[in-house]
Write an enzyme that holds these catalytic residues in place. Structure first.
Site, PDB file in Angstrom:
ATOM      1  N   HIS A 109      -0.914   2.764  -0.834  1.00 31.37           N
ATOM      2  CA  HIS A 109      -0.551   4.406  -1.871  1.00 31.37           C
ATOM      3  C   HIS A 109      -1.709   4.712  -3.039  1.00 31.37           C
ATOM      4  O   HIS A 109      -2.888   3.223  -3.418  1.00 31.37           O
ATOM      5  CB  HIS A 109       0.767   4.735  -2.502  1.00 31.37           C
TER       6      HIS A 109
ATOM      7  N   LYS B  43       0.299   5.119  -7.671  1.00 27.94           N
ATOM      8  CA  LYS B  43       1.814   5.378  -7.657  1.00 27.94           C
ATOM      9  C   LYS B  43       2.360   3.986  -8.337  1.00 27.94           C
ATOM     10  O   LYS B  43       1.919   3.409  -8.567  1.00 27.94           O
ATOM     11  CB  LYS B  43       1.915   5.393  -6.068  1.00 27.94           C
TER      12      LYS B  43
END
Ligand SMILES: NC(=O)c1ccc[n+]([C@@H]2O[C@H](COP(=O)([O-])OP(=O)(O)OC[C@H]3O[C@@H](n4cnc5c(N)ncnc54)[C@H](OP(=O)(O)O)[C@@H]3O)[C@@H](O)[C@H]2O)c1
Length: 228
Positions: free
Chosen positions: A135, A139
């Site tokens: 990600h 995040k």
């Protein structure tokens, strides 16, 4: 519908866009408007049909508690709170409201859960498994809620106590990449889901809010997405 969207970040802003495209009336509250749940008083929630939460792990539980106690239906996209899931299920049932949650509201990822469930049979045939997730660098939680959901699906389907180990990478602006690798001495199986944009999450969340209208109960999106 009259929707209140909590969070105007990367996903929340797209949810607002999709909701408007689907002809809903959307009000948005970010961290300024909703400090200490200021946007969730009975007065502020009057006329709201459902609240959609794409905020952050530090505030999602207080948001859920305030909305459920005010009798409002909720769609919860924020991850990082599943340790409290039993308590929240009880709260929703006690207040007679409806809540649908998902680590991932995209239809593609929910199909991927079924693929992983089928592939989990490999673990009963001398394969070992690993999960990799990538990600964007901002995040906040790791491993991702989606990776944990894949791990649970494989665990349940294979009958093993512990699912495959998860390795997390945080880099650049990756929207969300999940891989399952199953390996034996003879071969490897690679399964991969790569989100090209956040649109799939946003569409699933808005359609989940529409589906909740008139319902009561606590729902996992992976059990209901086919009905949308
Ligand atoms: N289920 C799914 O399909 C799915 C998909 C993508 C992401 N997610 C999850 O959704 C969450 C948000 O992701 P994101 O990528 O959109 O993050 P993000 O870009 O960091 O956005 C989070 C937003 O939440 C706001 N916020 C923080 N505290 C708040 C509060 N008390 N009330 C209202 N808003 C508040 C922040 O506002 P400020 O900027 O003003 O502080 C920020 O705009 C994460 O938990 C992520 O894992 C789930």
């Amino acid at each position: 519908m009259n929707l209140l969207l909590l969070g105007r970040g990367k996903t929340g802003s797209l949810v607002a866009e999709v909701a408007a495209e689907r002809k809903h009336h959307v009000r948005v509250a970010g961290s300024n408007e909703n400090a200490a749940c200021a946007a969730l008083s009975a007065e502020k929630l009057r006329g709201i049909d459902a609240v959609i939460d794409f905020t952050a792990p530090h505030c999602v539980l207080t948001n859920i508690e305030a909305c459920v106690k005010a009798g409002k239906n909720m769609v919860v996209g924020t991850t990082g709170w599943y340790g409290e899931i039993d308590r929240i299920r009880t709260l929703v049932e006690q207040h007679g409201t409806a809540l649908v949650y998902a680590a991932n509201f995209s239809v593609g990822v929910n199909l991927f859960f079924d693929v992983a469930r089928a592939a989990a049979a490999a673990l009963r045939h001398d394969y070992s498994g690993q999960i990799f997730e990538r990600h964007h660098a901002q995040k906040k939680d790791a491993p991702s809620g989606t990776a944990i959901a894949i791990q649970q699906v494989i665990c349940e389907a294979s009958g093993q106590k512990e699912g495959p180990e998860i390795t997390s990478f945080r880099e650049g602006d990756v929207v969300g990449l999940h891989e399952v690798v199953l390996e034996s001495s003879a071969d490897r199986i690679y399964l991969c889901h790569d989100a090209k944009s956040r649109r799939g999450f946003a569409e699933g969340a808005v359609r989940a809010a529409e589906w909740l209208a008139g319902k009561k109960g606590f729902y996992d999106f992976k059990d209901v997405w086919r009905a949308l």
